[in-house]
Design an enzyme around this catalytic site. Structure first.
Site, PDB file in Angstrom:
ATOM      1  N   CYS A  27      16.562  -4.593   1.701  1.00 51.68           N
ATOM      2  CA  CYS A  27      16.011  -5.600   2.601  1.00 51.68           C
ATOM      3  C   CYS A  27      15.815  -6.889   1.824  1.00 51.68           C
ATOM      4  O   CYS A  27      15.349  -6.895   0.685  1.00 51.68           O
ATOM      5  CB  CYS A  27      14.718  -5.116   3.251  1.00 51.68           C
ATOM      6  SG  CYS A  27      13.203  -5.702   2.518  1.00 51.68           S
ATOM      7  N   GLU A  28      16.198  -7.977   2.446  1.00 48.87           N
ATOM      8  CA  GLU A  28      16.159  -9.246   1.725  1.00 48.87           C
ATOM      9  C   GLU A  28      14.744  -9.814   1.616  1.00 48.87           C
ATOM     10  O   GLU A  28      14.514 -10.738   0.852  1.00 48.87           O
ATOM     11  CB  GLU A  28      17.097 -10.270   2.370  1.00 48.87           C
ATOM     12  CG  GLU A  28      16.679 -10.769   3.732  1.00 48.87           C
ATOM     13  CD  GLU A  28      17.691 -11.770   4.294  1.00 48.87           C
ATOM     14  OE1 GLU A  28      18.846 -11.779   3.849  1.00 48.87           O
ATOM     15  OE2 GLU A  28      17.301 -12.538   5.186  1.00 48.87           O
ATOM     16  N   HIS A  29      13.810  -9.254   2.358  1.00 45.69           N
ATOM     17  CA  HIS A  29      12.438  -9.754   2.267  1.00 45.69           C
ATOM     18  C   HIS A  29      11.702  -9.195   1.059  1.00 45.69           C
ATOM     19  O   HIS A  29      10.853  -9.861   0.484  1.00 45.69           O
ATOM     20  CB  HIS A  29      11.662  -9.403   3.543  1.00 45.69           C
ATOM     21  CG  HIS A  29      12.175 -10.101   4.756  1.00 45.69           C
ATOM     22  ND1 HIS A  29      12.080  -9.589   6.024  1.00 45.69           N
ATOM     23  CD2 HIS A  29      12.816 -11.292   4.882  1.00 45.69           C
ATOM     24  CE1 HIS A  29      12.628 -10.432   6.893  1.00 45.69           C
ATOM     25  NE2 HIS A  29      13.088 -11.462   6.221  1.00 45.69           N
ATOM     26  N   HIS A  30      12.007  -7.954   0.696  1.00 46.96           N
ATOM     27  CA  HIS A  30      11.266  -7.309  -0.395  1.00 46.96           C
ATOM     28  C   HIS A  30      12.169  -6.788  -1.509  1.00 46.96           C
ATOM     29  O   HIS A  30      11.677  -6.280  -2.506  1.00 46.96           O
ATOM     30  CB  HIS A  30      10.439  -6.142   0.157  1.00 46.96           C
ATOM     31  CG  HIS A  30       9.492  -6.536   1.261  1.00 46.96           C
ATOM     32  ND1 HIS A  30       9.822  -6.460   2.592  1.00 46.96           N
ATOM     33  CD2 HIS A  30       8.239  -7.032   1.198  1.00 46.96           C
ATOM     34  CE1 HIS A  30       8.799  -6.886   3.325  1.00 46.96           C
ATOM     35  NE2 HIS A  30       7.820  -7.241   2.495  1.00 46.96           N
ATOM     36  N   GLN A  45      18.544  -5.560   8.721  1.00 46.57           N
ATOM     37  CA  GLN A  45      19.215  -4.544   9.531  1.00 46.57           C
ATOM     38  C   GLN A  45      19.855  -5.155  10.777  1.00 46.57           C
ATOM     39  O   GLN A  45      20.958  -4.769  11.168  1.00 46.57           O
ATOM     40  CB  GLN A  45      18.216  -3.452   9.923  1.00 46.57           C
ATOM     41  CG  GLN A  45      18.882  -2.298  10.681  1.00 46.57           C
ATOM     42  CD  GLN A  45      17.927  -1.169  10.990  1.00 46.57           C
ATOM     43  OE1 GLN A  45      16.961  -0.947  10.257  1.00 46.57           O
ATOM     44  NE2 GLN A  45      18.184  -0.464  12.070  1.00 46.57           N
ATOM     45  N   HIS A 101      12.870   1.991   6.285  1.00 49.58           N
ATOM     46  CA  HIS A 101      12.697   0.899   5.334  1.00 49.58           C
ATOM     47  C   HIS A 101      11.583   1.230   4.349  1.00 49.58           C
ATOM     48  O   HIS A 101      10.431   1.421   4.755  1.00 49.58           O
ATOM     49  CB  HIS A 101      12.347  -0.393   6.091  1.00 49.58           C
ATOM     50  CG  HIS A 101      13.480  -0.926   6.914  1.00 49.58           C
ATOM     51  ND1 HIS A 101      14.081  -2.139   6.653  1.00 49.58           N
ATOM     52  CD2 HIS A 101      14.144  -0.391   7.965  1.00 49.58           C
ATOM     53  CE1 HIS A 101      15.057  -2.334   7.525  1.00 49.58           C
ATOM     54  NE2 HIS A 101      15.119  -1.304   8.340  1.00 49.58           N
ATOM     55  N   CYS A 127      10.148  -0.703   2.372  1.00 48.80           N
ATOM     56  CA  CYS A 127       9.106  -1.739   2.351  1.00 48.80           C
ATOM     57  C   CYS A 127       8.031  -1.441   3.391  1.00 48.80           C
ATOM     58  O   CYS A 127       6.881  -1.837   3.227  1.00 48.80           O
ATOM     59  CB  CYS A 127       9.697  -3.134   2.546  1.00 48.80           C
ATOM     60  SG  CYS A 127      10.567  -3.373   4.095  1.00 48.80           S
TER      61      CYS A 127
HETATM   62 ZN   LIG Z   1      11.380  -5.467   3.728  1.00 50.72          ZN
END
Ligand SMILES: [Zn+2]
Length: 190
Positions: A78-81, A119, A147, A149
């Site tokens: 995931c590109e956020h975490h 996703q 996920h 995260c």
């Molecule tokens: Zn994430």
């Protein structure tokens, strides 16, 4: 562009220090090297060439009934975490003269999954590429993923699965075709 792994190793060592770790202790000595190699591999889809991936993977076939490939394993970040999400991808399409080799569909999923990703975007990218590369009459893609995260950070969603779907062409426009896709994808079986 190939990532500079020596530079990543330096950065990971800094990261370990900042996290209060001792990069010189035995277990961590080679960690910057391992992390650099792992991250480089886990993001290499972004540096792949789409034409090379689907090269020679398209076959002429006159069928116009729906082709379904289910349960393609999927691992992404995931590109956020920058934490993994993983699950399964199901692809259905209605060909218009050309079909995909099955293993190439799996490679296509890998190419778009092995990068920093969302996703929702992953689902749309796969459906669009399948649509465009064989000129399909319609495409449906569904991804079910978990996920880390969400699961590891105490949000108490340890068992939740995120489901995304993207439908194009006749799979989007025809209720009957969309329902055929969904029933084939959701059917559990051998
Ligand atoms: Zn994430």
């Amino acid at each position: 562009m190939t990532p500079n792994t020596a530079r990543i190793e330096v950065l990971v060592r800094e990261l370990l220090l900042e996290l209060g770790e001792d990069p010189e202790r035995e277990g961590l000595l080679k960690t910057p090297h391992r992390v650099a190699r792992a991250l480089s591999f886990l993001t290499h889809g972004a540096r792949m060439d789409l034409d090379e991936v689907i090269n020679n993977a398209l076959f002429t076939q006159t069928t116009s009934s729906m082709v379904i490939v289910k349960d393609i394993e999927l691992y992404s970040l995931c590109e956020h975490h920058m934490l993994p999400f993983f699950g399964r991808c199901h692809i259905g399409y209605i060909p218009e003269g050309r079909v995909f080799g099955v293993s190439k569909l799996a490679r296509l999923v890998d190419m778009f999954a092995r990068r920093l990703q969302l996703q929702e975007r992953l689902t749309e990218q796969i459906s669009q590429v399948v649509m465009d590369s064989i000129g399909a009459r319609g495409v449906g893609v569904m991804i079910e993923a978990r996920h880390l995260c969400m699961m590891m950070r105490g949000v108490e969603k340890q068992n939740s699965t995120m489901v995304t779907s993207s439908v194009l062409g006749v799979v989007r426009d025809s209720v009957a075709t969309r329902e055929e896709f969904l029933s084939l994808v959701c059917r559990r079986g051998p």
